[in-house]
Design a protein around this motif. Sequence first.
Motif, PDB file in Angstrom:
ATOM      1  N   LEU A 142       0.833  -1.198   0.000  1.00 29.01           N
ATOM      2  CA  LEU A 142       0.000   0.000   0.000  1.00 29.01           C
ATOM      3  C   LEU A 142       0.875   1.258   0.000  1.00 29.01           C
ATOM      4  N   TYR A 143       1.930   1.266   0.808  1.00 31.72           N
ATOM      5  CA  TYR A 143       2.851   2.407   0.820  1.00 31.72           C
ATOM      6  C   TYR A 143       3.439   2.646  -0.570  1.00 31.72           C
ATOM      7  N   LEU A 144       3.864   1.568  -1.223  1.00 32.28           N
ATOM      8  CA  LEU A 144       4.493   1.701  -2.540  1.00 32.28           C
ATOM      9  C   LEU A 144       3.489   2.155  -3.598  1.00 32.28           C
ATOM     10  N   LEU A 145       2.268   1.664  -3.521  1.00 31.61           N
ATOM     11  CA  LEU A 145       1.239   2.100  -4.470  1.00 31.61           C
ATOM     12  C   LEU A 145       0.903   3.578  -4.252  1.00 31.61           C
ATOM     13  N   TYR A 146       0.868   3.984  -3.010  1.00 30.57           N
ATOM     14  CA  TYR A 146       0.626   5.399  -2.703  1.00 30.57           C
ATOM     15  C   TYR A 146       1.788   6.253  -3.221  1.00 30.57           C
ATOM     16  N   GLU A 147       3.003   5.772  -3.024  1.00 29.59           N
ATOM     17  CA  GLU A 147       4.175   6.489  -3.525  1.00 29.59           C
ATOM     18  C   GLU A 147       4.110   6.628  -5.048  1.00 29.59           C
ATOM     19  N   ALA A 148       3.740   5.554  -5.736  1.00 29.84           N
ATOM     20  CA  ALA A 148       3.634   5.594  -7.193  1.00 29.84           C
ATOM     21  C   ALA A 148       2.625   6.650  -7.625  1.00 29.84           C
ATOM     22  N   HIS A 149       1.480   6.674  -6.957  1.00 31.67           N
ATOM     23  CA  HIS A 149       0.459   7.665  -7.286  1.00 31.67           C
ATOM     24  C   HIS A 149       0.982   9.083  -7.039  1.00 31.67           C
ATOM     25  N   SER A 150       1.601   9.298  -5.892  1.00 33.12           N
ATOM     26  CA  SER A 150       2.095  10.621  -5.525  1.00 33.12           C
ATOM     27  C   SER A 150       3.157  11.139  -6.485  1.00 33.12           C
ATOM     28  N   LYS A 151       3.989  10.222  -6.992  1.00 26.48           N
ATOM     29  CA  LYS A 151       5.079  10.610  -7.891  1.00 26.48           C
ATOM     30  C   LYS A 151       4.681  10.539  -9.358  1.00 26.48           C
ATOM     31  N   GLY A 152       3.482   9.976  -9.632  1.00 27.22           N
ATOM     32  CA  GLY A 152       3.037   9.854 -11.010  1.00 27.22           C
ATOM     33  C   GLY A 152       3.857   8.855 -11.805  1.00 27.22           C
ATOM     34  N   ILE A 153       4.284   7.774 -11.140  1.00 27.74           N
ATOM     35  CA  ILE A 153       5.079   6.745 -11.810  1.00 27.74           C
ATOM     36  C   ILE A 153       4.342   5.413 -11.756  1.00 27.74           C
ATOM     37  N   ALA A 154       4.806   4.466 -12.531  1.00 33.51           N
ATOM     38  CA  ALA A 154       4.211   3.129 -12.528  1.00 33.51           C
ATOM     39  C   ALA A 154       4.504   2.446 -11.194  1.00 33.51           C
ATOM     40  N   PRO A 155       3.548   1.665 -10.690  1.00 28.46           N
ATOM     41  CA  PRO A 155       3.778   0.983  -9.415  1.00 28.46           C
ATOM     42  C   PRO A 155       5.082   0.182  -9.371  1.00 28.46           C
ATOM     43  N   VAL A 156       5.399  -0.511 -10.441  1.00 24.03           N
ATOM     44  CA  VAL A 156       6.605  -1.343 -10.453  1.00 24.03           C
ATOM     45  C   VAL A 156       7.870  -0.514 -10.285  1.00 24.03           C
ATOM     46  N   ASP A 157       7.829   0.737 -10.732  1.00 14.67           N
ATOM     47  CA  ASP A 157       9.020   1.587 -10.611  1.00 14.67           C
ATOM     48  C   ASP A 157       9.340   1.933  -9.164  1.00 14.67           C
ATOM     49  N   THR A 158       8.352   1.889  -8.291  1.00 13.76           N
ATOM     50  CA  THR A 158       8.619   2.183  -6.882  1.00 13.76           C
ATOM     51  C   THR A 158       9.487   1.103  -6.251  1.00 13.76           C
TER      52      THR A 158
END
Length: 135
Positions: A15-31
Amino acid sequence: MERPDERSDARERALYLLYEAHSKGIAPVDTIDLQVIEPDELTQELVRGVGDHLERLDGMIDERAHGWTLARMPVLDLNVMRLGAYELLERPHVPTAVVLNEAVELAKRFSTDDSGRFVNGVLAAIATDARPTAD
């Protein structure tokens, strides 16, 4: 002393990583690649799985979230539902009740007062379709 549940912890980290992806506008896998310490296997599976199935998951959530658009949903609620929907669809060995309970607990812990009920309602509707002979 109660031992922490590694699977619950992995869901929380995802969940933290998915939130980070959303916040940074990047693909989830990139987190995953941005982490100093490589996330555990289950966390990676969940993040990659959500990322790989994002369009399908969002479509299922959107269909069942009556009166809500994805854009209006709290980001944490949306990502909790993405995780839960992914598990319902792609991890059949995880009991439905476990998926729903874990998602509701994450929503209650990290989002709004009403999030637990909302997440439960949407994921229960997805579970009815995804697992018609649920456990």
